[in-house]
Design a protein around this motif. Structure first.
Motif, mmCIF file in Angstrom:
data_model
loop_
_atom_site.group_PDB
_atom_site.id
_atom_site.type_symbol
_atom_site.label_atom_id
_atom_site.label_comp_id
_atom_site.label_asym_id
_atom_site.label_seq_id
_atom_site.Cartn_x
_atom_site.Cartn_y
_atom_site.Cartn_z
ATOM 1 N N ASN A 1 67.276 90.030 40.161
ATOM 2 C CA ASN A 1 68.736 88.487 40.594
ATOM 3 C C ASN A 1 69.952 89.307 40.542
ATOM 4 O O ASN A 1 70.340 90.617 39.545
ATOM 5 N N ASP A 2 71.003 88.624 41.352
ATOM 6 C CA ASP A 2 72.648 89.006 41.069
ATOM 7 C C ASP A 2 73.583 87.625 41.354
ATOM 8 O O ASP A 2 73.571 86.881 42.287
ATOM 9 N N PRO A 3 73.687 87.504 40.679
ATOM 10 C CA PRO A 3 74.396 86.632 40.112
ATOM 11 C C PRO A 3 75.783 85.777 41.980
ATOM 12 O O PRO A 3 75.633 85.110 42.003
ATOM 13 N N HIS B 1 65.678 84.167 40.391
ATOM 14 C CA HIS B 1 66.635 83.900 39.605
ATOM 15 C C HIS B 1 66.098 83.457 38.148
ATOM 16 O O HIS B 1 67.134 83.155 37.601
ATOM 17 N N THR C 1 75.390 86.433 45.421
ATOM 18 C CA THR C 1 74.008 86.543 46.098
ATOM 19 C C THR C 1 73.543 84.374 46.193
ATOM 20 O O THR C 1 72.833 84.686 45.396
ATOM 21 N N LEU C 2 73.755 83.825 46.957
ATOM 22 C CA LEU C 2 73.346 82.676 47.898
ATOM 23 C C LEU C 2 71.717 83.096 47.381
ATOM 24 O O LEU C 2 71.094 83.572 47.667
#
Lengths: 110, 151
Positions: free
Chosen positions: A44-46, A76, A48-49
């Protein structure tokens, strides 16, 4: 790979133990190391859409929209998801492609 | 009201944006090129060039084999975005150019977001009115529009 060498190191590490009866050699039916499955993991990467993650999973792995969306939501909600499982060389190639897309991805033995 | 749209046109994606937004993108493109060429700060570098392995030796080998390719790829995506922004609008992107835009916009968002200290989900709603985050939101809108046109 390295079966005999590994056994040798184990022997050297315990010099006071009784000599081993025999040194195990790899079984012929053992899977070679390079064929063992590795997990391709997306983290998860906050920044990235979510829609971009879905597009990448569809383009790179050929997943349909439902599968790609399910995997994206797992990333997510759970922080990461295994998106593929492949022999190491192929898994590493996928991770490299994911890095090209700008996703946070790693591989680990399955 | 100037037109703002990103839509599929056959194989191409047509990007129509107000002039001032095209200027912002040209400006960001130049900034990003400078950052990549000059070596980004460590925390940005870790985001753009993440580790593939936990194991230090395997990771070192992965870096050795891939680092320069990945750097070239990111520079090439950015160069393609910047070149297409020099064409007279509306800008029609080939499939290859659309892919380069996605990658370059992603790198810009990762860079900006990291510099702004984004570390947790849910920041979008809290930064709606924060001018510092305006560009990050804008690039997100643009990337999302491009994704929508491509899927």
């Amino acid at each position: 790979m390295g079966g005999a060498e590994q056994a040798y190191r184990v022997v050297m590490a315990v010099p006071l133990a009784p000599a081993p009866q025999r040194i195990d050699t790899p079984e012929h039916n053992e899977v070679p190391e390079h064929d063992l499955p590795w997990n391709v993991i997306v983290w998860n990467d906050p920044i990235t859409l979510m829609s971009y993650v879905v597009l990448v999973l569809r383009q790179l792995f050929g997943y349909d929209e439902a599968t790609a969306t399910k995997l994206m939501l797992k990333v997510h909600h759970e922080g990461k998801a295994v998106v593929a499982c492949e022999p190491r060389e192929k898994a590493e190639w996928y991770v490299y492609r994911l890095h090209e897309y700008g996703l946070q991805a790693t591989l680990a033995p399955s | 009201m100037p037109r703002r749209s990103v839509r599929r046109r056959g194989d191409a994606v047509r990007v129509e944006l107000p002039d001032e937004e095209l200027d912002v993108l040209r400006h960001l493109g130049a900034e990003m090129a400078g950052l990549l060429a000059g070596g980004p700060p460590d925390e940005v570098r870790e985001r753009l060039f993440p580790a593939a392995y936990d194991d230090a030796m395997k990771e070192a080998e992965y870096r050795r084999l891939t680092a320069s390719d990945l750097e070239e790829r990111k520079a090439a995506d950015l160069a393609m975005l910047r070149a297409s922004l020099e064409r007279s609008p509306p800008i029609d992107l080939s499939p290859e150019e659309a892919g380069a835009w996605l990658g370059a916009l992603q790198d810009m968002r990762l860079t900006l977001g990291t510099m702004l200290g984004v570390e947790e989900d849910g920041w979008e709603g809290e930064t709606d009115d924060d001018p510092q985050f305006a560009v990050l939101h804008y690039l997100g809108f643009l990337q999302d529009s491009l994704v929508g046109a491509l899927m």
